[in-house]
Design a protein around this motif. Structure first.
Motif, PDB file in Angstrom:
ATOM      1  N   GLU A  90      20.680  37.755  31.261  1.00  0.00           N
ATOM      2  CA  GLU A  90      20.421  37.395  29.866  1.00  0.00           C
ATOM      3  C   GLU A  90      19.686  38.553  29.208  1.00  0.00           C
ATOM      4  OE1 GLU A  90      18.507  33.623  29.443  1.00  0.00           O
ATOM      5  OE2 GLU A  90      20.229  32.510  30.245  1.00  0.00           O
ATOM      6  N   PHE A  91      20.318  39.143  28.194  1.00  0.00           N
ATOM      7  CA  PHE A  91      19.741  40.308  27.541  1.00  0.00           C
ATOM      8  C   PHE A  91      18.459  39.936  26.793  1.00  0.00           C
ATOM      9  CE2 PHE A  91      24.474  41.145  27.206  1.00  0.00           C
ATOM     10  CZ  PHE A  91      24.516  41.877  28.377  1.00  0.00           C
ATOM     11  N   LEU A  92      17.526  40.874  26.789  1.00  0.00           N
ATOM     12  CA  LEU A  92      16.256  40.660  26.113  1.00  0.00           C
ATOM     13  C   LEU A  92      16.500  40.520  24.612  1.00  0.00           C
ATOM     14  CD1 LEU A  92      13.190  40.500  26.480  1.00  0.00           C
ATOM     15  CD2 LEU A  92      13.096  42.983  26.219  1.00  0.00           C
ATOM     16  N   SER A  93      16.033  39.411  24.061  1.00  0.00           N
ATOM     17  CA  SER A  93      16.288  39.133  22.642  1.00  0.00           C
ATOM     18  C   SER A  93      15.058  38.505  21.998  1.00  0.00           C
ATOM     19  CB  SER A  93      17.497  38.196  22.482  1.00  0.00           C
ATOM     20  OG  SER A  93      17.231  36.943  23.089  1.00  0.00           O
ATOM     21  N   VAL A  94      15.103  38.392  20.700  1.00  0.00           N
ATOM     22  CA  VAL A  94      14.004  37.792  19.945  1.00  0.00           C
ATOM     23  C   VAL A  94      14.595  36.935  18.828  1.00  0.00           C
ATOM     24  CG1 VAL A  94      13.818  39.771  18.368  1.00  0.00           C
ATOM     25  CG2 VAL A  94      11.836  38.307  18.754  1.00  0.00           C
ATOM     26  N   THR A  95      13.925  35.849  18.493  1.00  0.00           N
ATOM     27  CA  THR A  95      14.366  34.961  17.413  1.00  0.00           C
ATOM     28  C   THR A  95      13.331  34.972  16.301  1.00  0.00           C
ATOM     29  OG1 THR A  95      15.518  33.529  18.989  1.00  0.00           O
ATOM     30  CG2 THR A  95      15.055  32.610  16.806  1.00  0.00           C
ATOM     31  N   GLY A  96      13.775  35.296  15.091  1.00  0.00           N
ATOM     32  CA  GLY A  96      12.860  35.439  13.968  1.00  0.00           C
ATOM     33  C   GLY A  96      12.277  34.126  13.470  1.00  0.00           C
ATOM     34  N   ASP A  97      11.143  34.252  12.766  1.00  0.00           N
ATOM     35  CA  ASP A  97      10.520  33.086  12.134  1.00  0.00           C
ATOM     36  C   ASP A  97      10.295  33.297  10.642  1.00  0.00           C
ATOM     37  OD1 ASP A  97       8.457  34.906  12.079  1.00  0.00           O
ATOM     38  OD2 ASP A  97       7.066  33.716  13.289  1.00  0.00           O
ATOM     39  N   GLY A  98      10.789  34.432  10.119  1.00  0.00           N
ATOM     40  CA  GLY A  98      10.654  34.710   8.692  1.00  0.00           C
ATOM     41  C   GLY A  98       9.298  35.253   8.288  1.00  0.00           C
ATOM     42  N   ARG A  99       8.374  35.394   9.245  1.00  0.00           N
ATOM     43  CA  ARG A  99       7.011  35.843   8.908  1.00  0.00           C
ATOM     44  C   ARG A  99       6.563  37.051   9.740  1.00  0.00           C
ATOM     45  NH1 ARG A  99       3.282  32.625  10.356  1.00  0.00           N
ATOM     46  NH2 ARG A  99       4.514  31.306  11.750  1.00  0.00           N
ATOM     47  N   HIS A 100       6.822  37.004  11.031  1.00  0.00           N
ATOM     48  CA  HIS A 100       6.336  38.051  11.920  1.00  0.00           C
ATOM     49  C   HIS A 100       7.403  39.136  12.150  1.00  0.00           C
ATOM     50  CE1 HIS A 100       3.725  34.593  12.972  1.00  0.00           C
ATOM     51  NE2 HIS A 100       2.808  35.537  13.114  1.00  0.00           N
ATOM     52  N   THR A 101       6.915  40.346  12.384  1.00  0.00           N
ATOM     53  CA  THR A 101       7.840  41.445  12.700  1.00  0.00           C
ATOM     54  C   THR A 101       8.410  41.244  14.105  1.00  0.00           C
ATOM     55  OG1 THR A 101       6.141  42.855  13.682  1.00  0.00           O
ATOM     56  CG2 THR A 101       6.468  43.011  11.291  1.00  0.00           C
TER      57      THR A 101
ATOM     58  N   LEU B 198      12.732  39.279  10.848  1.00  0.00           N
ATOM     59  CA  LEU B 198      13.981  38.526  10.899  1.00  0.00           C
ATOM     60  C   LEU B 198      13.849  37.200  10.183  1.00  0.00           C
ATOM     61  CD1 LEU B 198      14.913  39.082  14.669  1.00  0.00           C
ATOM     62  CD2 LEU B 198      15.752  40.357  12.698  1.00  0.00           C
ATOM     63  N   LEU B 199      14.966  36.719   9.640  1.00  0.00           N
ATOM     64  CA  LEU B 199      14.977  35.401   9.026  1.00  0.00           C
ATOM     65  C   LEU B 199      14.697  34.335  10.073  1.00  0.00           C
ATOM     66  CD1 LEU B 199      18.178  35.775   6.788  1.00  0.00           C
ATOM     67  CD2 LEU B 199      15.772  35.969   6.066  1.00  0.00           C
ATOM     68  N   ALA B 200      14.173  33.220   9.645  1.00  0.00           N
ATOM     69  CA  ALA B 200      13.886  32.115  10.562  1.00  0.00           C
ATOM     70  C   ALA B 200      15.171  31.682  11.271  1.00  0.00           C
ATOM     71  CB  ALA B 200      13.278  30.942   9.802  1.00  0.00           C
ATOM     72  N   GLY B 201      15.126  31.678  12.585  1.00  0.00           N
ATOM     73  CA  GLY B 201      16.289  31.280  13.380  1.00  0.00           C
ATOM     74  C   GLY B 201      17.255  32.413  13.686  1.00  0.00           C
ATOM     75  N   GLU B 202      17.063  33.577  13.075  1.00  0.00           N
ATOM     76  CA  GLU B 202      17.956  34.714  13.336  1.00  0.00           C
ATOM     77  C   GLU B 202      17.630  35.331  14.684  1.00  0.00           C
ATOM     78  OE1 GLU B 202      19.135  39.103  11.430  1.00  0.00           O
ATOM     79  OE2 GLU B 202      17.649  37.818  10.442  1.00  0.00           O
ATOM     80  N   LYS B 203      18.646  35.497  15.515  1.00  0.00           N
ATOM     81  CA  LYS B 203      18.457  36.047  16.856  1.00  0.00           C
ATOM     82  C   LYS B 203      18.967  37.476  16.918  1.00  0.00           C
ATOM     83  CE  LYS B 203      19.385  35.075  21.753  1.00  0.00           C
ATOM     84  NZ  LYS B 203      20.005  34.124  22.726  1.00  0.00           N
ATOM     85  N   LYS B 204      18.194  38.333  17.569  1.00  0.00           N
ATOM     86  CA  LYS B 204      18.571  39.742  17.692  1.00  0.00           C
ATOM     87  C   LYS B 204      18.368  40.198  19.138  1.00  0.00           C
ATOM     88  CE  LYS B 204      17.460  44.373  15.873  1.00  0.00           C
ATOM     89  NZ  LYS B 204      18.756  44.659  15.245  1.00  0.00           N
ATOM     90  N   ILE B 205      19.397  40.793  19.729  1.00  0.00           N
ATOM     91  CA  ILE B 205      19.277  41.381  21.059  1.00  0.00           C
ATOM     92  C   ILE B 205      18.614  42.747  20.910  1.00  0.00           C
ATOM     93  CG2 ILE B 205      20.539  42.307  23.032  1.00  0.00           C
ATOM     94  CD1 ILE B 205      22.653  40.167  22.565  1.00  0.00           C
TER      95      ILE B 205
END
Length: 354
Positions: free
Chosen positions: A172-183, A213-220
């Motif tokens: 599973e590639f390292l990813s992050v999911t945005g919350d619209g507030r934090h970098t 990132l926008l809330a719920g937006e996922k980025k690898i």
């Protein structure tokens, strides 16, 4: 987070309480007596060289990716172009166009491991930069679009009509999911796994980690199926069934004199993979391959030791069988030279583009 949680969130304590982040010697030193017993039984410290006779050193160290790729049937391997240094970036681009490769691409050193020197090349400028900084022969490979990646460990005794799968690791590639507030950087620092790779991620993305990132937006953030580059390894060995065994065995028997190692595979769906469709072998690793399903965080160090020893015993048995068929072990001089070369390669790999 309370004070105790903040302390445990520091890299030192994450590494201390999670053996998957320990150094290679720290994990292996305790079971080296088993390795030396196998060497004694084979009457050679370098018995592994006979495991895969068509691969340099059996694939233990310093094998050429180009030589290994030439053993894999074309229909199973991504389109790849190999280059020797010194290379001209514009000539490299022309060769890529001539072979029909389109961006994004993946640059890799011709000798290496653990994801060192592997880099996504998004455009022509990235290719030119990669070529300019390359200090080892390298290859550029088409980016395989399928979203899933596994490492499948395969073994076959030389006198057996069929082989068998000993383990599967899902990556599973390292990813992050945005919350619209934090970098992205702030979100990554909240995650224990991501925190262990921040230096690499900052080098890879630079100011890009300041994006919100926008809330719920996922980025690898690390698209590499490598534990050393942040991927989470999960043990999916329970998925091995007759269909998958048969498919992997049929593929591996098309790789000349390949008896022991791990196939890193990108694929669309497990059912397609079982049917031999919609997949690509990214890499074949030989005698030096680890049964990487051991790095599942749910597994104890004792489980890892058991699996490593199990694979060592299989490796030794295959090597001895091939030796009796006339395939040589490395001599003392050749073995020492192999480790000297590996030390030199490691220095140069550290200087490859990241």
């Amino acid at each position: 987070m309370n004070v105790f949680q903040r302390i445990l969130h520091r890299p030192f304590f994450i590494r201390l309480f999670n053996w998957e982040y320990w150094s290679f010697p720290a994990v292996y030193i305790w079971i080296y007596p088993v390795w030396f017993f196998l060497c004694l039984r084979a009457r050679s410290l370098f018995f592994f060289a006979a495991s895969n006779p068509r691969i340099k050193n059996g694939g233990f160290l310093n094998e050429s990716k180009e030589e290994v790729a030439n053993l894999i049937p074309d229909q199973y391997h991504p389109k790849t172009v190999f280059f020797a240094i010194p290379a001209n970036g514009h000539i490299v681009l022309n060769e890529l166009m001539r072979h029909g490769l389109a961006f994004p691409l993946i640059g890799k050193p011709n000798v290496g491991g653990r994801g060192r020197g592997v880099k996504v090349l998004a455009d022509a400028e990235a290719v030119l930069n990669y070529v300019a900084k390359a200090c080892l022969d390298f290859h550029i490979q088409e980016y395989v679009p399928w979203k899933n990646e596994v490492g499948i460990f395969y073994c076959r005794y030389p006198d057996a009509p069929t082989g068998f799968v000993t383990g599967i690791v899902k990556k599973e590639f390292l990813s992050v999911t945005g919350d619209g507030r934090h970098t992205i950087s702030q979100l990554l620092r909240q995650d224990k796994r991501a925190l262990m790779y921040m230096d690499s991620l900052e080098n890879m993305h630079g100011e890009g980690l300041q994006e919100v990132l926008l809330a719920g937006e996922k980025k690898i953030v690390s698209p590499y199926g490598n534990h050393a580059r942040g991927s989470l390894f999960l043990d999916h060995s329970h998925l091995v069934d007759e269909a998958l065994q048969a498919t992997i065995d049929a593929i591996c028997q098309q790789i000349p004199e390949f008896y022991f190692g791990r196939l890193d595979i990108r694929y669309d769906s497990l059912e397609d993979l079982k049917q031999g469709r919609n997949f690509a072998i990214i890499e074949v690793n030989g005698a030096g391959a680890e049964p990487t399903h051991i790095y599942d965080p749910r597994h104890s160090l004792f489980f890892a030791w058991k699996e490593i020893i199990r694979h060592w015993i299989i490796l030794a048995r295959i090597s001895r069988m091939n030796h009796r068929k006339g395939h040589p072990y490395l001599s003392w001089k050749e073995g020492v030279q192999m480790f000297r070369e590996n030390k030199e390669w490691s220095v140069r790999l550290a200087a490859m583009p990241k």
